[in-house]
Design an enzyme around this catalytic site. Structure first.
Site, short mmCIF file in Angstrom:
data_model
loop_
_atom_site.label_atom_id
_atom_site.label_comp_id
_atom_site.label_asym_id
_atom_site.label_seq_id
_atom_site.Cartn_x
_atom_site.Cartn_y
_atom_site.Cartn_z
N TYR A 177 13.07 33.12 -6.43
CA TYR A 177 11.69 32.69 -6.24
C TYR A 177 10.78 33.45 -7.21
O TYR A 177 10.92 34.67 -7.34
CB TYR A 177 11.20 32.95 -4.81
CG TYR A 177 11.19 31.71 -3.96
CD1 TYR A 177 10.47 30.60 -4.38
CD2 TYR A 177 11.89 31.64 -2.77
CE1 TYR A 177 10.46 29.43 -3.61
CE2 TYR A 177 11.88 30.48 -2.00
CZ TYR A 177 11.17 29.38 -2.43
OH TYR A 177 11.14 28.24 -1.69
N GLU A 237 7.03 32.44 -7.82
CA GLU A 237 5.69 31.86 -7.92
C GLU A 237 4.77 32.74 -8.73
O GLU A 237 4.82 33.97 -8.62
CB GLU A 237 5.07 31.65 -6.53
CG GLU A 237 5.44 30.34 -5.90
CD GLU A 237 6.47 30.54 -4.81
OE1 GLU A 237 7.32 31.43 -4.95
OE2 GLU A 237 6.39 29.78 -3.81
N ASP A 281 0.60 12.17 -23.69
CA ASP A 281 1.88 12.32 -22.98
C ASP A 281 2.95 11.97 -24.00
O ASP A 281 3.16 10.79 -24.32
CB ASP A 281 1.90 11.36 -21.78
CG ASP A 281 3.23 11.37 -21.05
OD1 ASP A 281 4.21 11.93 -21.59
OD2 ASP A 281 3.29 10.80 -19.94
N THR A 300 8.11 15.63 -21.22
CA THR A 300 9.36 15.99 -20.56
C THR A 300 10.18 16.78 -21.57
O THR A 300 9.86 16.81 -22.77
CB THR A 300 10.17 14.76 -20.11
OG1 THR A 300 10.40 13.93 -21.25
CG2 THR A 300 9.43 13.97 -19.05
N LYS A 337 14.29 14.17 -23.06
CA LYS A 337 14.49 12.91 -23.78
C LYS A 337 14.86 13.24 -25.22
O LYS A 337 15.93 13.82 -25.45
CB LYS A 337 13.23 12.05 -23.66
CG LYS A 337 12.90 11.66 -22.20
CD LYS A 337 11.74 10.72 -22.09
CE LYS A 337 11.51 10.24 -20.67
NZ LYS A 337 10.59 11.06 -19.89
N ARG A 340 16.46 18.29 -17.63
CA ARG A 340 15.44 17.45 -17.00
C ARG A 340 14.28 18.34 -16.58
O ARG A 340 14.47 19.28 -15.81
CB ARG A 340 16.08 16.79 -15.79
CG ARG A 340 15.33 15.73 -15.09
CD ARG A 340 16.31 14.85 -14.35
NE ARG A 340 17.12 14.14 -15.32
CZ ARG A 340 16.77 13.02 -15.94
NH1 ARG A 340 15.61 12.45 -15.67
NH2 ARG A 340 17.56 12.45 -16.82
N1 DSN Z 1 11.68 7.10 -16.72
C1 DSN Z 1 11.22 7.44 -18.03
C2 DSN Z 1 11.62 6.45 -19.05
O1 DSN Z 1 12.68 5.89 -18.91
O2 DSN Z 1 10.89 6.24 -20.01
C3 DSN Z 1 9.77 7.66 -18.05
O3 DSN Z 1 9.43 8.51 -17.03
#
Ligand code: DSN
Length: 436
Positions: free
Chosen positions: A55, A57, A211, A237, A240, A246
């Site tokens: 933990y 925080e 974003d 994120t 990707k 993730r």
């Molecule tokens: N689920 C993601 C995507 O496939 O683009 C976006 O959050």
């Protein structure tokens, strides 16, 4: 004590069996979902580590729990590497702005929720790209907190060329005077023009938020323009094109960071996932290597080659091509829907997702589009020749979506291709969490 992974197969064969099957699927099927990738064994080792027990925080050196000295080190490494990756520099190598980062958001949706909390009060107006035109649920869908707590207005793509309609963005901004303008998308195949968004934001005194969940790896690899210094705040994120675990990440101009940090914790989250923050640190370290720039360039080259071949084979693409890692096959004029194509391609060993297209006439569960991306196949080492061949196989399947013989033939070819470009080798430990 043994490495925790070695206990898994004996203790829980049901979970272990499913994990092995998923590894096998990733190895022998072709991953074309534009938002997916293969994290390295080092990233997976960090994600599957004892840091899950801690933990922490708060922020490094300002925690609400004892025993945080080592996770502080990890989080500081992650923060420094993220800043190094995304701080824009001028021709003389000088930073163009001072950004701060928060590496704690559990995912992109949490990053966006915290960013909105930092930038807006309940009921404030903001602009975002419409979901059906490539935007994201967290950019103001009525079923998401962004659409329930704030007042979204949506801009669209131009019908004639499938590009963002900046005239409409400007008109909506002048009419609604939003607090925030959000740029960024989950299904937009063209480069984002951050400077024009900023010009519009300045005109109406709005904050500009990007974003970059999809294109973060392309930005880090230098093949897409950096949203800084144009944007006030950037979310992404990490899994990707950036090829990490993730997770989510928020970066902002320094004067916004106090609000950002408190919007993440205690605003929207509790304890940070320290094992995932360790994995983010490892992934950022990988993205800082020169080899990552080569990777990012290849992702874009592969997408361009695939797009070109799909069009040569008679398929239409939204906006007539791609500048980035993804393309949208437009099946509006076909009998085959996005859902039919997703099922047929899946049966042929090619994983894609159905997607709405601008002017969509079918339901969101059926759709007239298929979104295809090259980040994962590029990680396997595939190049332009393979991308063109895959485009041919996609066109073969879509052109004969009910023909099981075509699917079976393509499935065989895909498996052969995947075996020629292996991922994770034969060592399940390295891919299933025991690769430390
Ligand atoms: N689920 C993601 C995507 O496939 O683009 C976006 O959050």
């Amino acid at each position: 004590m043994d490495h925790p992974f070695s206990a898994l197969s004996a203790q829980d064969p049901a979970v272990y069996g499913a994990m092995r099957a998923e590894l096998h699927r990733q190895q022998l099927e072709l991953e074309l979902i534009a938002s997916e990738n293969y994290a390295s064994p080092a990233v997976i080792a960090a994600a599957g580590s004892v840091l899950t027990n801690k933990y922490a925080e708060g922020l490094p050196a300002r925690r609400y729990y004892g025993g945080c000295e080592y996770v502080d080190t990890v989080e500081n490494i992650a923060r420094k590497r993220a800043r190094d990756l995304f701080t824009p520099v001028g021709p003389d190598g000088e930073p163009l702005c001072d950004i701060g980062v928060n590496v704690q958001p559990h995912a992109g949706a949490q990053a966006n929720a915290a960013a909105f909390l930092a930038l807006m009060d309940g009921g404030d107006r903001f602009l975002g790209l419409a979901l059906s035109h490539g935007g994201h649920l967290t950019h103001g869908s009525p079923v998401n907190s962004s659409g329930k707590l704030y007042q979204p207005f949506h801009y669209h793509l131009r019908e004639d060329d499938g590009r963002i309609d900046f005239d409409q963005v400007r008109d909506l901004a002048r009419e609604h005077r939003p607090r925030v303008i959000v740029c960024g998308a989950s299904a937009y195949p063209r480069a984002l023009d951050f400077a024009t968004f900023r010009e519009i934001a300045d005109e109406v005194d709005a904050l500009l938020m990007a974003d970059i969940a999809h294109i973060a790896g392309l930005v880090a690899g230098g093949v897409h323009e950096n949203p800084f210094p144009h944007c006030h705040l950037v979310t992404t994120t990490t899994h990707k094109t950036l090829r990490g675990p993730r997770g989510g990440l928020i970066m902002a101009q320094r004067d916004l960071m106090k609000d950002v940090n408190s919007a993440v914790f205690p605003g929207t989250q509790g304890g940070p996932l320290m094992h995932i923050i360790a994995a983010k640190a490892v992934a950022f370290g990988e993205a800082l290597q020169p080899s990552f720039q080569t990777y990012a360039r290849q992702v874009v080259d592969n997408a361009a080659a695939m797009a070109e071949r799909l069009m040569e084979r008679g398929l239409s693409l939204v906006s007539g091509g791609t500048d980035n890692h993804l393309m949208l096959i437009d099946l509006s004029e076909h009998d085959v829907s996005g859902k039919d194509a997703e099922i047929a391609l899946g049966a042929a060993g090619i994983t894609v997702n159905k997607n709405t297209v601008p002017g969509e006439r079918r339901s969101p569960m059926v759709t007239s589009g298929v979104r295809v991306g090259t980040p994962a196949l590029t990680t396997r080492g595939m190049g332009v020749a393979e991308s063109r061949r895959i485009a041919d196989l996609i066109a073969d399947v879509i052109g004969a979506a009910q023909d099981e013989a075509v699917r079976a033939r393509v499935k065989g070819e895909i498996e052969e291709l995947c075996r020629a470009f292996p991922i994770y080798g034969d060592s399940p430990g390295s891919a299933l969490g025991g690769g430390a």
